[in-house]
Design a protein around this motif. Structure first.
Motif, PDB file in Angstrom:
ATOM      1  N   VAL A  87       0.765  -1.221  -0.119  1.00 41.72           N
ATOM      2  CA  VAL A  87      -0.002  -0.080   0.074  1.00 41.72           C
ATOM      3  C   VAL A  87       0.881   1.260  -0.138  1.00 41.72           C
ATOM      4  CG1 VAL A  87      -1.591   1.378   1.474  1.00 41.72           C
ATOM      5  CG2 VAL A  87      -2.127  -1.250   1.101  1.00 41.72           C
ATOM      6  N   ILE A  88       1.954   1.403   0.951  1.00 43.15           N
ATOM      7  CA  ILE A  88       2.684   2.496   1.159  1.00 43.15           C
ATOM      8  C   ILE A  88       3.614   2.683  -0.356  1.00 43.15           C
ATOM      9  CG2 ILE A  88       4.520   3.486   2.406  1.00 43.15           C
ATOM     10  CD1 ILE A  88       3.219   2.324   4.613  1.00 43.15           C
ATOM     11  N   PRO A  98      -0.633  11.403  -2.301  1.00 47.59           N
ATOM     12  CA  PRO A  98      -0.875  11.751  -0.839  1.00 47.59           C
ATOM     13  C   PRO A  98      -0.739  10.640   0.029  1.00 47.59           C
ATOM     14  CG  PRO A  98      -2.519  12.822  -1.966  1.00 47.59           C
ATOM     15  CD  PRO A  98      -2.022  12.192  -3.027  1.00 47.59           C
ATOM     16  N   LEU A  99      -0.364  10.713   1.029  1.00 44.94           N
ATOM     17  CA  LEU A  99      -0.321   9.558   1.985  1.00 44.94           C
ATOM     18  C   LEU A  99      -0.396  10.252   3.363  1.00 44.94           C
ATOM     19  CD1 LEU A  99      -0.296   6.779   2.775  1.00 44.94           C
ATOM     20  CD2 LEU A  99       2.119   6.921   2.900  1.00 44.94           C
ATOM     21  N   ILE A 100      -1.320   9.940   4.266  1.00 43.76           N
ATOM     22  CA  ILE A 100      -1.531  10.269   5.638  1.00 43.76           C
ATOM     23  C   ILE A 100      -1.327   9.085   6.504  1.00 43.76           C
ATOM     24  CG2 ILE A 100      -2.965  11.236   7.467  1.00 43.76           C
ATOM     25  CD1 ILE A 100      -4.246  12.964   5.412  1.00 43.76           C
ATOM     26  N   VAL A 101      -0.541   9.188   7.383  1.00 50.05           N
ATOM     27  CA  VAL A 101      -0.201   7.966   8.371  1.00 50.05           C
ATOM     28  C   VAL A 101      -0.129   8.539   9.608  1.00 50.05           C
ATOM     29  CG1 VAL A 101       1.803   6.428   9.020  1.00 50.05           C
ATOM     30  CG2 VAL A 101       1.445   7.049   6.580  1.00 50.05           C
ATOM     31  N   THR A 102      -1.018   7.592  10.654  1.00 46.38           N
ATOM     32  CA  THR A 102      -0.797   7.755  11.966  1.00 46.38           C
ATOM     33  C   THR A 102      -0.178   6.590  12.832  1.00 46.38           C
ATOM     34  OG1 THR A 102      -3.121   6.905  12.412  1.00 46.38           O
ATOM     35  CG2 THR A 102      -3.134   9.233  11.958  1.00 46.38           C
ATOM     36  N   GLU A 147      10.159  10.095   3.538  1.00 53.04           N
ATOM     37  CA  GLU A 147      10.436  10.710   2.481  1.00 53.04           C
ATOM     38  C   GLU A 147       9.095  11.530   1.875  1.00 53.04           C
ATOM     39  OE1 GLU A 147      11.858  10.405  -2.209  1.00 53.04           O
ATOM     40  OE2 GLU A 147      12.596   8.738  -0.800  1.00 53.04           O
ATOM     41  N   ARG A 148       7.910  10.646   2.163  1.00 57.68           N
ATOM     42  CA  ARG A 148       6.745  11.599   1.607  1.00 57.68           C
ATOM     43  C   ARG A 148       5.839  12.158   2.616  1.00 57.68           C
ATOM     44  NH1 ARG A 148       6.063  12.087  -3.380  1.00 57.68           N
ATOM     45  NH2 ARG A 148       3.811  12.032  -3.236  1.00 57.68           N
ATOM     46  N   CYS A 149       6.097  12.071   3.856  1.00 59.04           N
ATOM     47  CA  CYS A 149       5.069  12.764   4.861  1.00 59.04           C
ATOM     48  C   CYS A 149       6.201  13.564   5.808  1.00 59.04           C
ATOM     49  CB  CYS A 149       4.690  11.572   5.838  1.00 59.04           C
ATOM     50  SG  CYS A 149       3.786  10.364   5.008  1.00 59.04           S
ATOM     51  N   ALA A 150       5.390  14.546   6.216  1.00 54.83           N
ATOM     52  CA  ALA A 150       6.081  15.439   7.436  1.00 54.83           C
ATOM     53  C   ALA A 150       5.434  14.994   8.618  1.00 54.83           C
ATOM     54  CB  ALA A 150       5.489  17.010   7.032  1.00 54.83           C
ATOM     55  N   PRO A 151       6.386  14.788   9.654  1.00 56.27           N
ATOM     56  CA  PRO A 151       5.858  14.513  10.971  1.00 56.27           C
ATOM     57  C   PRO A 151       5.221  15.670  11.906  1.00 56.27           C
ATOM     58  CG  PRO A 151       8.356  14.028  10.609  1.00 56.27           C
ATOM     59  CD  PRO A 151       7.853  14.444   9.423  1.00 56.27           C
ATOM     60  N   VAL A 152       4.178  15.195  12.432  1.00 57.12           N
ATOM     61  CA  VAL A 152       3.420  16.200  13.316  1.00 57.12           C
ATOM     62  C   VAL A 152       3.273  15.467  14.548  1.00 57.12           C
ATOM     63  CG1 VAL A 152       1.443  17.405  13.501  1.00 57.12           C
ATOM     64  CG2 VAL A 152       2.386  17.164  11.398  1.00 57.12           C
ATOM     65  N   LEU A 153       3.727  15.800  15.438  1.00 57.73           N
ATOM     66  CA  LEU A 153       3.555  15.444  16.914  1.00 57.73           C
ATOM     67  C   LEU A 153       2.253  15.953  17.752  1.00 57.73           C
ATOM     68  CD1 LEU A 153       4.568  13.765  19.566  1.00 57.73           C
ATOM     69  CD2 LEU A 153       6.104  15.790  20.062  1.00 57.73           C
ATOM     70  N   PHE A 154       1.480  15.239  18.108  1.00 55.42           N
ATOM     71  CA  PHE A 154       0.221  15.353  18.769  1.00 55.42           C
ATOM     72  C   PHE A 154       0.559  14.870  20.330  1.00 55.42           C
ATOM     73  CE2 PHE A 154      -1.214  15.756  14.661  1.00 55.42           C
ATOM     74  CZ  PHE A 154      -1.994  16.809  14.635  1.00 55.42           C
TER      75      PHE A 154
END
Length: 77
Positions: free
Chosen positions: A7-8, A17-21, A46-53
């Motif tokens: 999938v990835i 686009p790809l959103i990963v949690t 490479e494809r995603c920008a990390p966001v910390l919650f």
């Protein structure tokens, strides 16, 4: 693991686009324990920008309240 890679990798190759949690820490993603995960994590990084919650773990709080209620019920019997 292979299905996750498929999938990835398909999203990666098509530049879609790809959103990963995940509950993994960024350091765990950057240092995978094996080659299978390394293949996946490299594409994600490479494809995603990390966001910390960050914040409270509501499920944990709910579980503690449930345990406390159960202990109270048992102690009454």
């Amino acid at each position: 693991m292979e299905q996750m890679f498929t999938v990835i990798d398909s999203r990666y190759r098509s530049k879609k686009p790809l959103i990963v949690t995940t509950n993994l820490k960024l350091e765990e993603i950057k240092n995978p324990p094996d080659l299978a995960r390394a293949r996946i994590y490299d594409r994600i990084l490479e494809r995603c920008a990390p966001v910390l919650f960050s914040g409270k773990n509501f499920r944990e709080e709910g579980a503690m309240a449930t345990k406390a209620a159960a202990k109270e019920i048992v102690s009454r019997e």
